[in-house]
Write a protein that holds these residues in place. Structure first.
Motif, mmCIF file in Angstrom:
data_model
loop_
_atom_site.group_PDB
_atom_site.id
_atom_site.type_symbol
_atom_site.label_atom_id
_atom_site.label_comp_id
_atom_site.label_asym_id
_atom_site.label_seq_id
_atom_site.Cartn_x
_atom_site.Cartn_y
_atom_site.Cartn_z
ATOM 1 N N THR A 100 -1.242 2.202 -8.420
ATOM 2 C CA THR A 100 -1.224 0.805 -7.993
ATOM 3 C C THR A 100 -0.363 0.029 -8.980
ATOM 4 O O THR A 100 -0.021 0.528 -10.057
ATOM 5 C CB THR A 100 -2.630 0.183 -7.969
ATOM 6 O OG1 THR A 100 -3.111 0.057 -9.320
ATOM 7 C CG2 THR A 100 -3.599 1.021 -7.167
ATOM 8 N N ARG A 101 -0.031 -1.193 -8.622
ATOM 9 C CA ARG A 101 0.769 -2.038 -9.510
ATOM 10 C C ARG A 101 0.077 -2.204 -10.864
ATOM 11 O O ARG A 101 0.727 -2.269 -11.908
ATOM 12 C CB ARG A 101 0.990 -3.403 -8.850
ATOM 13 C CG ARG A 101 1.743 -4.420 -9.700
ATOM 14 C CD ARG A 101 3.151 -3.930 -10.000
ATOM 15 N NE ARG A 101 3.904 -4.872 -10.796
ATOM 16 C CZ ARG A 101 4.761 -5.765 -10.314
ATOM 17 N NH1 ARG A 101 4.953 -5.849 -9.007
ATOM 18 N NH2 ARG A 101 5.435 -6.552 -11.112
ATOM 19 N N ASP A 102 -1.249 -2.242 -10.843
ATOM 20 C CA ASP A 102 -1.992 -2.460 -12.079
ATOM 21 C C ASP A 102 -1.818 -1.314 -13.069
ATOM 22 O O ASP A 102 -1.928 -1.508 -14.277
ATOM 23 C CB ASP A 102 -3.476 -2.654 -11.762
ATOM 24 C CG ASP A 102 -4.187 -3.488 -12.807
ATOM 25 O OD1 ASP A 102 -3.576 -4.466 -13.280
ATOM 26 O OD2 ASP A 102 -5.329 -3.160 -13.154
ATOM 27 N N ASP A 103 -1.536 -0.112 -12.576
ATOM 28 C CA ASP A 103 -1.297 1.025 -13.463
ATOM 29 C C ASP A 103 -0.045 0.818 -14.299
ATOM 30 O O ASP A 103 0.064 1.317 -15.419
ATOM 31 C CB ASP A 103 -1.175 2.321 -12.660
ATOM 32 C CG ASP A 103 -2.472 2.703 -11.982
ATOM 33 O OD1 ASP A 103 -3.521 2.617 -12.632
ATOM 34 O OD2 ASP A 103 -2.438 3.076 -10.795
ATOM 35 N N PHE A 104 0.935 0.097 -13.751
ATOM 36 C CA PHE A 104 2.156 -0.204 -14.488
ATOM 37 C C PHE A 104 1.997 -1.477 -15.315
ATOM 38 O O PHE A 104 2.563 -1.594 -16.400
ATOM 39 C CB PHE A 104 3.330 -0.374 -13.517
ATOM 40 C CG PHE A 104 3.724 0.887 -12.818
ATOM 41 C CD1 PHE A 104 4.566 1.809 -13.434
ATOM 42 C CD2 PHE A 104 3.253 1.177 -11.543
ATOM 43 C CE1 PHE A 104 4.937 2.975 -12.784
ATOM 44 C CE2 PHE A 104 3.620 2.344 -10.888
ATOM 45 C CZ PHE A 104 4.464 3.246 -11.515
ATOM 46 N N ASN A 105 1.227 -2.419 -14.782
ATOM 47 C CA ASN A 105 1.080 -3.707 -15.443
ATOM 48 C C ASN A 105 0.376 -3.571 -16.790
ATOM 49 O O ASN A 105 0.696 -4.267 -17.747
ATOM 50 C CB ASN A 105 0.291 -4.652 -14.531
ATOM 51 C CG ASN A 105 0.070 -6.005 -15.143
ATOM 52 O OD1 ASN A 105 1.006 -6.650 -15.578
ATOM 53 N ND2 ASN A 105 -1.179 -6.431 -15.176
ATOM 54 N N VAL A 137 -5.078 -3.821 -2.854
ATOM 55 C CA VAL A 137 -5.279 -5.057 -2.107
ATOM 56 C C VAL A 137 -4.064 -5.936 -2.339
ATOM 57 O O VAL A 137 -3.151 -5.571 -3.073
ATOM 58 C CB VAL A 137 -6.565 -5.785 -2.546
ATOM 59 C CG1 VAL A 137 -7.786 -4.995 -2.153
ATOM 60 C CG2 VAL A 137 -6.564 -6.056 -4.041
ATOM 61 N N ASP A 138 -4.028 -7.089 -1.710
ATOM 62 C CA ASP A 138 -2.826 -7.916 -1.726
ATOM 63 C C ASP A 138 -2.329 -8.221 -3.129
ATOM 64 O O ASP A 138 -1.130 -8.317 -3.362
ATOM 65 C CB ASP A 138 -3.083 -9.236 -0.988
ATOM 66 C CG ASP A 138 -3.197 -9.036 0.511
ATOM 67 O OD1 ASP A 138 -2.702 -8.005 0.993
ATOM 68 O OD2 ASP A 138 -3.783 -9.902 1.177
ATOM 69 N N GLU A 139 -3.225 -8.374 -4.098
ATOM 70 C CA GLU A 139 -2.814 -8.763 -5.431
ATOM 71 C C GLU A 139 -2.114 -7.641 -6.176
ATOM 72 O O GLU A 139 -1.380 -7.884 -7.123
ATOM 73 C CB GLU A 139 -4.029 -9.223 -6.251
ATOM 74 C CG GLU A 139 -4.588 -10.568 -5.812
ATOM 75 C CD GLU A 139 -5.490 -10.443 -4.584
ATOM 76 O OE1 GLU A 139 -5.754 -9.318 -4.160
ATOM 77 O OE2 GLU A 139 -5.892 -11.492 -4.060
ATOM 78 N N ILE A 140 -2.374 -6.372 -5.818
ATOM 79 C CA ILE A 140 -1.848 -5.279 -6.623
ATOM 80 C C ILE A 140 -0.981 -4.294 -5.849
ATOM 81 O O ILE A 140 -0.345 -3.438 -6.441
ATOM 82 C CB ILE A 140 -2.995 -4.501 -7.315
ATOM 83 C CG1 ILE A 140 -3.962 -3.912 -6.281
ATOM 84 C CG2 ILE A 140 -3.728 -5.387 -8.292
ATOM 85 C CD1 ILE A 140 -5.041 -3.034 -6.899
#
Length: 358
Positions: A100-105, A137-140
């Motif tokens: 997910t995007r959070d894994d990179f963030n 979800v939409d945020e990530i």
């Protein structure tokens, strides 16, 4: 030898609402040949939802996020089974990586992912990467795997990113392939081909992904995924598809790429005119130059750097939001001893300038 990322979308993988196993075998054959020549290869693959539809004999294409997540949860194991069976024909093993995007963030998770990829490379295992649609979800969520492939390429330190589509490259207004796409020029005129029935990105998301990767020193191409010989031609320095080029002599380091493209700012630090001038002259942000703070963040997080309504860029902060509130406007010598760690709120080496308006 090179590190190569092959991004393959649903428009290539899906045939009549199911994964096209014949195409997968051709793709896997190419990967085996490349690895046999000493290259390292990773596949960023869509297709989980299509696998789920096929298993359930699901008709139509639901736009509901809940339905998409459910179909991906059902289809992802089947997709990996298809890849595993194809690679086993060449006595190769695969590893599933869902992101997910959070894994990179998150910087620590970003570095942990890099270490995992190093381990897989040492074992000769092929990473099969996909967005973790079952929890996104939409945020990530990435929204398409084109941007995911660019972020993954940066994290892995790839040499090449091949964004594979169903046409021969980026098509210009005159109907011909643009051989060299200049990322430094705004509004390059291209033909509007739209999206395929299965893909979610389209050519514009590939252009965005390629720009991110190229600025981060990853040689990037949009090619026809049904002409897999194109990959080998490019590795032999022959022309094929669309290559993305830049006039910039200096590319971003992995850390700079993470700050500019991958991280999500946790807050904003507002600065005065003197600090603005210092940043534009590639100097560090000192406490005396800070006038206010917005948001909740900790030391090591990425923050936006703003002067009034102007965003100057972003940087990695040496202090938390609460600490900056305490030391804003102070000279370095006046920072309370109990919270002092660095002279700078943000060091010049950790600043990426990109002027915008709020």
């Amino acid at each position: 030898m090179a590190k190569i990322v092959l991004k393959v979308g649903s428009n290539l993988l899906v045939k009549e609402d199911a994964i096209d196993k014949t195409y997968v075998m051709k793709l896997v054959s190419l990967v085996d040949e490349l690895m046999g020549s000493g290259h390292q290869v990773a596949i960023v693959s869509s297709g989980a939802a299509a696998s789920g539809r096929a298993l359930l004999a699901f008709k139509g294409h639901s736009k509901s996020l809940l339905s998409k997540q459910a179909l991906c949860a059902i289809g992802q194991p089947k997709l990996m089974e298809i890849y595993q069976q194809a690679f086993s024909f060449y006595n190769r093993q695969v590893a599933q990586i869902l992101l997910t995007r959070d894994d990179f963030n998150n910087r620590q998770r970003f570095l942990n992912l890099r270490n995992t990829l190093i381990g897989l490379s040492e074992l000769g295992i092929v990473p099969i990467v996909n967005e973790n649609d079952t929890i996104s979800v939409d945020e990530i969520k990435f929204g398409d795997n084109d941007v995911l492939s660019a972020m993954f390429s940066i994290c892995w330190g790839a040499d090449y990113l091949f964004l594979m589509t169903s046409v021969d490259g980026v098509i210009g207004e005159d109907g011909t392939v643009i051989e060299n796409y200049p990322i430094d020029i705004q509004n390059v005129k291209i033909a509007e081909l739209g999206k395929t029935s299965f893909g979610s990105g389209g050519i514009f998301s590939k252009i965005v992904a390629a720009k991110i990767a190229v600025e981060s020193d990853v040689d990037s191409y949009v090619i026809n995924g049904r002409n897999l010989e194109c990959v080998k031609k490019i590795l032999r320095r022959a022309k094929c598809g669309t290559r993305f080029v830049t006039s910039k002599q200096r590319r971003l380091s992995k850390r700079e790429s993470w700050v500019k493209y991958i991280s999500k700012p946790k807050g904003t630090v507002y600065i005065n005119e003197g600090a603005r001038t210092a940043l534009l002259n590639r100097k560090s942000l000192l406490p005396v130059g800070v006038v206010d703070v917005e948001g909740k963040f900790e030391k090591g997080d990425v923050v936006l750097l703003a002067h009034g309504e102007e965003i100057l860029g972003r940087g990695i902060t040496n202090y938390s939001a609460d600490e900056i509130q305490r030391i804003k406007g102070l000279r370095t010598s006046e920072i309370p001893e109990e919270i002092y760690t660095y002279d700078e709120v943000v060091h010049a080496d950790n600043v990426i300038l990109e002027i915008k308006t709020l």
